[in-house]
Design an enzyme around this catalytic site. Structure first.
Site, PDB file in Angstrom:
ATOM      1  N   PHE A 275       0.860  -1.182   0.000  1.00  0.00           N
ATOM      2  CA  PHE A 275       0.000   0.000   0.000  1.00  0.00           C
ATOM      3  C   PHE A 275       0.898   1.235   0.000  1.00  0.00           C
ATOM      4  O   PHE A 275       0.772   2.137   0.825  1.00  0.00           O
ATOM      5  CB  PHE A 275      -0.942   0.000   1.205  1.00  0.00           C
ATOM      6  CG  PHE A 275      -1.762  -1.249   1.371  1.00  0.00           C
ATOM      7  CD1 PHE A 275      -2.969  -1.400   0.699  1.00  0.00           C
ATOM      8  CD2 PHE A 275      -1.326  -2.283   2.195  1.00  0.00           C
ATOM      9  CE1 PHE A 275      -3.727  -2.558   0.851  1.00  0.00           C
ATOM     10  CE2 PHE A 275      -2.081  -3.432   2.344  1.00  0.00           C
ATOM     11  CZ  PHE A 275      -3.276  -3.585   1.673  1.00  0.00           C
ATOM     12  N   CYS A 369      -4.508   4.385  10.176  1.00  0.00           N
ATOM     13  CA  CYS A 369      -5.273   5.511  10.700  1.00  0.00           C
ATOM     14  C   CYS A 369      -6.547   5.022  11.392  1.00  0.00           C
ATOM     15  O   CYS A 369      -7.404   5.836  11.755  1.00  0.00           O
ATOM     16  CB  CYS A 369      -5.620   6.489   9.574  1.00  0.00           C
ATOM     17  SG  CYS A 369      -6.632   5.762   8.262  1.00  0.00           S
TER      18      CYS A 369
END
Length: 412
Positions: A275, A369
């Site tokens: 990612f 996050c």
């Protein structure tokens, strides 16, 4: 639905920043209230409204933004800094505990107001006027902001100009999405969900962009004008992210996250960055190790490729476009690497974590996050034989319930 005024004792702060009062009928969420406060309010459906603070907490402070009471962009400006950071650390602790992970969580790396370089705003038409800002708390209505203390001054100064740009782009119905990024060359502005007839107004939009001294203007995925490449300095490498593309919200948080990742990877020779985005971690790691960057977004991979066209003394960086949700790197592929870093979207990286758990990779740095999905992925890795070394929250999204986290693991 009762209109009776109730007195409530707030005992804790929820994960979205609301105070929580325990009652005989169950918990009541009290927006804006803090632990230890006594409030009076009407209660409907487990939520308080028409709230009056009868006995304030000693941790209560004055919010720094005039829009705070209505704006949904921030949820916790009224809590003193020490208690605020402790609340954010406890959000991470609870997420881990919910997955049966008993780990010490380090003190939160604090953020600061006025440092957020990327903002996602909304524009709507209200009669003859355009409103630009954030949605109200628990509402579809929009707060027309005149200031935003979390944003860098360059974005705040451009708010009036962004309204002018939004005017000819407003859709006949619905909202216009505005992404603004402050770069080394100026503001990079992207409009999405714009009226389809914007092509008839390109000359007007371009003139406005020049008047506002924007670095780049893009609409519905098309770059209309690029006066200067809107680059970000990633530790000495200039990267021009795709319009509206993902970037770390503040430079300070990006620096802190990268330092924590590098610490967790040890001294590897070959690293997989999963990612990878436009290379936030890959470009730092490549100063000392070869990197294989894997990312599903073609524009992000292209941005990284463009950044590497000019030699910068880095180790080899290879790139692969791959949907890691559908086709994660398999354990056999992962075993070619000394270390792995992964930083997925909020949904986490369950499929990839399952393959990492089957691999022999010595060191893993997990960035997220979303503490809940991170805890789920960490549980998979721990059950697969990894040992959690450190967990460090980074307050990239100040005054909000969001928190970035870096977890470093080593195989036992």
């Amino acid at each position: 639905m009762s209109k009776e005024i109730m007195q409530l004792q707030v005992t804790s702060l929820g994960h979205r920043g609301d105070g929580i009062a325990e009652t005989a009928d169950g918990p009541v969420f009290v927006p804006g209230a803090l632990p230890g406060e006594t409030v009076s309010a009407q209660v409907a459906g487990g939520r308080a409204n028409h709230i009056r603070i009868e006995q304030p907490s000693p941790e209560r402070i004055e919010p720094i933004c005039r829009h705070f009471d209505a704006c949904g962009g921030c949820s916790v400006q009224q809590l003193a800094p020490g208690a605020y950071l402790d609340w954010k650390r406890k959000l991470v602790e609870k997420a881990l505990s919910d997955r049966g992970i008993d780990a010490a969580v380090e003190a939160v790396v604090p953020g600061a107001a006025g440092t957020r370089r990327r903002a996602v705003l909304t524009a709507v038409r209200a009669g003859r006027h355009v409103l630009l800002g954030y949605h109200e708390k628990a509402s579809h209505r929009l707060v027309d902001i005149r200031e935003c203390p979390v944003l860098v001054p360059e974005i705040v100064a451009a708010l009036a100009g962004l309204k002018r740009l939004a005017e000819p782009l407003m859709p006949k119905k619905g909202e216009l999405r505005v992404t603004v990024l402050s770069t080394t060359a100026g503001l990079d502005v992207t409009f999405d969900q714009a009226n389809r007839n914007y092509e008839q107004k390109i000359a007007q939009l371009s003139q406005l962009a020049v008047e506002l001294d924007l670095a780049r203007l893009s609409v519905n995925g098309e770059t209309l004008l690029e006066v200067r490449p809107p680059a970000l300095d990633m530790d000495g490498t200039a990267v021009v992210p795709p319009p509206g593309g993902f970037t770390q919200a503040t430079l300070a948080a990006e620096t802190a996250l990268c330092a924590l990742v590098m610490e967790g990877l040890g001294m590897p020779k070959k690293v997989a960055d999963l990612f990878a985005g436009s290379g936030t971690f890959a470009l730092r790691v490549a100063k000392s190790a070869s990197v294989h960057a894997v990312e599903g977004d073609a524009a992000a991979i292209k941005a990284l490729e463009n950044a590497l066209r000019i030699p910068k003394g880095l180790k080899q960086v290879t790139m692969e476009r791959r949907d890691l949700f559908r086709r994660p790197l398999m354990a056999e592929e992962l075993n070619a690497f000394d270390a792995v870093v992964f930083d997925p979207p909020r949904a986490g990286a369950q499929a990839q974590a399952e393959q990492l758990a089957l691999s022999a990779v010595p060191h893993i740095a997990a960035v997220s996050c979303n503490p809940a999905t991170l805890a789920r992925d960490l549980r998979i890795l721990i059950d697969g034989g990894y040992e959690l070394q450190t967990v460090t929250p980074v307050d990239q999204f100040v005054f909000s319930p969001h928190i970035e986290v870096v977890a470093n693991l080593s195989r036992k």
